[in-house]
Design a protein around this motif. Structure first.
Motif, PDB file in Angstrom:
ATOM      1  N   ALA A  81       0.829  -1.203   0.000  1.00  0.00           N
ATOM      2  CA  ALA A  81       0.000   0.000   0.000  1.00  0.00           C
ATOM      3  C   ALA A  81       0.864   1.254   0.000  1.00  0.00           C
ATOM      4  O   ALA A  81       0.582   2.218  -0.724  1.00  0.00           O
ATOM      5  CB  ALA A  81      -0.919  -0.005   1.219  1.00  0.00           C
ATOM      6  N   ALA A  82       1.927   1.249   0.802  1.00  0.00           N
ATOM      7  CA  ALA A  82       2.818   2.412   0.855  1.00  0.00           C
ATOM      8  C   ALA A  82       3.496   2.637  -0.489  1.00  0.00           C
ATOM      9  O   ALA A  82       3.670   3.785  -0.930  1.00  0.00           O
ATOM     10  CB  ALA A  82       3.860   2.214   1.953  1.00  0.00           C
ATOM     11  N   THR A  83       3.861   1.552  -1.159  1.00  0.00           N
ATOM     12  CA  THR A  83       4.481   1.671  -2.483  1.00  0.00           C
ATOM     13  C   THR A  83       3.511   2.276  -3.482  1.00  0.00           C
ATOM     14  O   THR A  83       3.877   3.149  -4.284  1.00  0.00           O
ATOM     15  CB  THR A  83       4.949   0.286  -2.976  1.00  0.00           C
ATOM     16  OG1 THR A  83       5.908  -0.239  -2.058  1.00  0.00           O
ATOM     17  CG2 THR A  83       5.570   0.387  -4.357  1.00  0.00           C
ATOM     18  N   LEU A  84       2.246   1.827  -3.439  1.00  0.00           N
ATOM     19  CA  LEU A  84       1.230   2.363  -4.343  1.00  0.00           C
ATOM     20  C   LEU A  84       1.032   3.854  -4.118  1.00  0.00           C
ATOM     21  O   LEU A  84       0.990   4.642  -5.076  1.00  0.00           O
ATOM     22  CB  LEU A  84      -0.089   1.620  -4.134  1.00  0.00           C
ATOM     23  CG  LEU A  84      -1.292   2.145  -4.929  1.00  0.00           C
ATOM     24  CD1 LEU A  84      -1.079   1.939  -6.422  1.00  0.00           C
ATOM     25  CD2 LEU A  84      -2.578   1.462  -4.471  1.00  0.00           C
ATOM     26  N   VAL A  85       0.921   4.261  -2.857  1.00  0.00           N
ATOM     27  CA  VAL A  85       0.724   5.679  -2.541  1.00  0.00           C
ATOM     28  C   VAL A  85       1.915   6.501  -3.028  1.00  0.00           C
ATOM     29  O   VAL A  85       1.750   7.574  -3.621  1.00  0.00           O
ATOM     30  CB  VAL A  85       0.515   5.869  -1.026  1.00  0.00           C
ATOM     31  CG1 VAL A  85       0.546   7.349  -0.668  1.00  0.00           C
ATOM     32  CG2 VAL A  85      -0.807   5.253  -0.590  1.00  0.00           C
ATOM     33  N   THR A  86       3.122   6.002  -2.805  1.00  0.00           N
ATOM     34  CA  THR A  86       4.328   6.723  -3.232  1.00  0.00           C
ATOM     35  C   THR A  86       4.355   6.896  -4.743  1.00  0.00           C
ATOM     36  O   THR A  86       4.675   7.983  -5.250  1.00  0.00           O
ATOM     37  CB  THR A  86       5.589   5.964  -2.768  1.00  0.00           C
ATOM     38  OG1 THR A  86       5.577   5.861  -1.343  1.00  0.00           O
ATOM     39  CG2 THR A  86       6.843   6.698  -3.207  1.00  0.00           C
ATOM     40  N   GLU A  87       4.013   5.835  -5.471  1.00  0.00           N
ATOM     41  CA  GLU A  87       4.030   5.906  -6.936  1.00  0.00           C
ATOM     42  C   GLU A  87       2.999   6.901  -7.460  1.00  0.00           C
ATOM     43  O   GLU A  87       3.279   7.677  -8.382  1.00  0.00           O
ATOM     44  CB  GLU A  87       3.769   4.515  -7.519  1.00  0.00           C
ATOM     45  CG  GLU A  87       4.907   3.535  -7.294  1.00  0.00           C
ATOM     46  CD  GLU A  87       4.566   2.137  -7.775  1.00  0.00           C
ATOM     47  OE1 GLU A  87       3.379   1.903  -8.132  1.00  0.00           O
ATOM     48  OE2 GLU A  87       5.465   1.277  -7.785  1.00  0.00           O
ATOM     49  N   PRO A 100      -5.133   3.565   0.193  1.00  0.00           N
ATOM     50  CA  PRO A 100      -5.186   2.632  -0.938  1.00  0.00           C
ATOM     51  C   PRO A 100      -6.530   1.907  -0.965  1.00  0.00           C
ATOM     52  O   PRO A 100      -7.024   1.454   0.072  1.00  0.00           O
ATOM     53  CB  PRO A 100      -4.039   1.654  -0.652  1.00  0.00           C
ATOM     54  CG  PRO A 100      -3.187   2.333   0.373  1.00  0.00           C
ATOM     55  CD  PRO A 100      -4.102   3.198   1.163  1.00  0.00           C
ATOM     56  N   VAL A 101      -7.121   1.811  -2.133  1.00  0.00           N
ATOM     57  CA  VAL A 101      -8.398   1.117  -2.301  1.00  0.00           C
ATOM     58  C   VAL A 101      -8.350   0.315  -3.597  1.00  0.00           C
ATOM     59  O   VAL A 101      -7.403   0.414  -4.372  1.00  0.00           O
ATOM     60  CB  VAL A 101      -9.594   2.103  -2.353  1.00  0.00           C
ATOM     61  CG1 VAL A 101      -9.740   2.851  -1.041  1.00  0.00           C
ATOM     62  CG2 VAL A 101      -9.439   3.074  -3.518  1.00  0.00           C
ATOM     63  N   PRO A 121     -11.177  -4.507 -12.216  1.00  0.00           N
ATOM     64  CA  PRO A 121     -10.582  -4.090 -10.939  1.00  0.00           C
ATOM     65  C   PRO A 121      -9.231  -3.412 -11.127  1.00  0.00           C
ATOM     66  O   PRO A 121      -8.440  -3.804 -11.987  1.00  0.00           O
ATOM     67  CB  PRO A 121     -10.418  -5.411 -10.180  1.00  0.00           C
ATOM     68  CG  PRO A 121     -11.394  -6.331 -10.801  1.00  0.00           C
ATOM     69  CD  PRO A 121     -11.474  -5.938 -12.246  1.00  0.00           C
ATOM     70  N   ARG A 122      -8.990  -2.406 -10.317  1.00  0.00           N
ATOM     71  CA  ARG A 122      -7.703  -1.716 -10.357  1.00  0.00           C
ATOM     72  C   ARG A 122      -7.426  -1.088  -8.997  1.00  0.00           C
ATOM     73  O   ARG A 122      -8.345  -0.757  -8.250  1.00  0.00           O
ATOM     74  CB  ARG A 122      -7.690  -0.649 -11.448  1.00  0.00           C
ATOM     75  CG  ARG A 122      -8.804   0.376 -11.323  1.00  0.00           C
ATOM     76  CD  ARG A 122      -8.798   1.335 -12.489  1.00  0.00           C
ATOM     77  NE  ARG A 122      -9.971   2.191 -12.499  1.00  0.00           N
ATOM     78  CZ  ARG A 122     -10.193   3.119 -13.414  1.00  0.00           C
ATOM     79  NH1 ARG A 122      -9.331   3.305 -14.387  1.00  0.00           N
ATOM     80  NH2 ARG A 122     -11.280   3.865 -13.365  1.00  0.00           N
ATOM     81  N   ASP A 123      -6.151  -0.942  -8.705  1.00  0.00           N
ATOM     82  CA  ASP A 123      -5.744  -0.306  -7.458  1.00  0.00           C
ATOM     83  C   ASP A 123      -5.768   1.201  -7.633  1.00  0.00           C
ATOM     84  O   ASP A 123      -5.444   1.733  -8.703  1.00  0.00           O
ATOM     85  CB  ASP A 123      -4.337  -0.760  -7.062  1.00  0.00           C
ATOM     86  CG  ASP A 123      -4.307  -2.223  -6.656  1.00  0.00           C
ATOM     87  OD1 ASP A 123      -5.271  -2.667  -6.011  1.00  0.00           O
ATOM     88  OD2 ASP A 123      -3.332  -2.920  -6.992  1.00  0.00           O
ATOM     89  N   ALA A 124      -6.147   1.886  -6.568  1.00  0.00           N
ATOM     90  CA  ALA A 124      -6.235   3.343  -6.621  1.00  0.00           C
ATOM     91  C   ALA A 124      -5.970   3.907  -5.227  1.00  0.00           C
ATOM     92  O   ALA A 124      -5.797   3.166  -4.255  1.00  0.00           O
ATOM     93  CB  ALA A 124      -7.611   3.780  -7.124  1.00  0.00           C
ATOM     94  N   LEU A 185     -10.100   5.217   6.611  1.00  0.00           N
ATOM     95  CA  LEU A 185     -10.741   5.917   5.495  1.00  0.00           C
ATOM     96  C   LEU A 185     -11.974   6.665   5.980  1.00  0.00           C
ATOM     97  O   LEU A 185     -12.208   7.817   5.604  1.00  0.00           O
ATOM     98  CB  LEU A 185     -11.120   4.917   4.400  1.00  0.00           C
ATOM     99  CG  LEU A 185     -11.889   5.477   3.199  1.00  0.00           C
ATOM    100  CD1 LEU A 185     -11.098   6.589   2.514  1.00  0.00           C
ATOM    101  CD2 LEU A 185     -12.219   4.362   2.205  1.00  0.00           C
ATOM    102  N   GLY A 186     -12.756   6.021   6.849  1.00  0.00           N
ATOM    103  CA  GLY A 186     -13.934   6.677   7.403  1.00  0.00           C
ATOM    104  C   GLY A 186     -13.581   7.897   8.229  1.00  0.00           C
ATOM    105  O   GLY A 186     -14.289   8.911   8.199  1.00  0.00           O
ATOM    106  N   VAL A 187     -12.481   7.815   8.972  1.00  0.00           N
ATOM    107  CA  VAL A 187     -12.029   8.958   9.771  1.00  0.00           C
ATOM    108  C   VAL A 187     -11.715  10.144   8.865  1.00  0.00           C
ATOM    109  O   VAL A 187     -12.154  11.277   9.105  1.00  0.00           O
ATOM    110  CB  VAL A 187     -10.785   8.579  10.609  1.00  0.00           C
ATOM    111  CG1 VAL A 187     -10.163   9.821  11.232  1.00  0.00           C
ATOM    112  CG2 VAL A 187     -11.156   7.582  11.695  1.00  0.00           C
TER     113      VAL A 187
END
Length: 203
Positions: A81-87, A100-101, A121-124, A185-187
């Protein structure tokens, strides 16, 4: 829109007041405690009291290994997840809190579905900034949704499947955001001013 999602939409369209989602204890910390304590007991039994408590030490050692499996899986997921956010951050300006979702592969039902909900489906990544909900996919697709276009979000805790946030728009469309970290995410959404409700899921 399926019958179940239509029911969720009707609830969001009612006068039910949204909730402010409170942060919860981090699962990583809890798993670390549940893993560390058995190992500590095992180490004591197998070194200090080996003659008397050797069998007990072996039992706690096995418990520690069993408890360590979900911890290892969680650490691996957090790293991905951290890698996805960084990219995605490298190419898109985002708000301070990114989540990440996974989106896509939902049935449109009788009404046309939102493209982000019905595509493969895809990561976002989801973020909020300046009164706008930002969706950024790993393939470069981007979607900005002003809060004024959002009817509300229904948080679906993990029941028979992965937890999700069902985002409904005033246009009649909906986007399901699947995530293993539904409460953070809700927060973010509730603190930003998005109307959020919880749904009880029976297993």
């Amino acid at each position: 829109m399926t019958e179940e999602r239509a029911r969720r939409r009707a609830r969001l369209a009612s006068g039910e007041r949204g909730v402010l989602v409170e942060p919860a204890a981090d699962a990583l910390t809890l798993y670390a405690v549940f893993t560390g304590v058995p190992f500590a007991v095992a180490a004591y039994c197998l070194t200090v009291q080996r003659a008397e408590l050797g069998a007990v030490g072996l039992t706690f050692l096995l418990v520690g290994f069993a408890a360590g499996v979900p911890l290892a899986l969680l650490i691996g997921e957090r790293r991905r997840a951290a890698t996805l956010v960084t990219e995605i951050r490298a190419t898109h300006p985002l708000g301070p809190d990114c989540h990440p979702v996974r989106t896509g592969l939902n049935e449109p039902g009788r009404a046309p579905g939102h493209p982000w909900d019905t595509t493969p489906p895809r990561d976002a990544v989801v973020s909020v900034q300046d009164g706008t909900l930002q969706l950024r996919a790993e393939n470069g697709d981007a979607l900005d949704i002003p809060f004024t276009d959002i009817l509300g979000v229904l948080l679906l805790p993990a029941g028979r499947g992965r937890a999700a946030a069902d985002l409904h728009l005033h246009s009649g469309e909906a986007i399901e955001l699947r995530t293993t970290r539904i409460r953070p995410l809700g927060v973010t959404l509730s603190e930003a001013g998005v109307r959020v409700l919880f749904e009880e899921v029976s297993v």
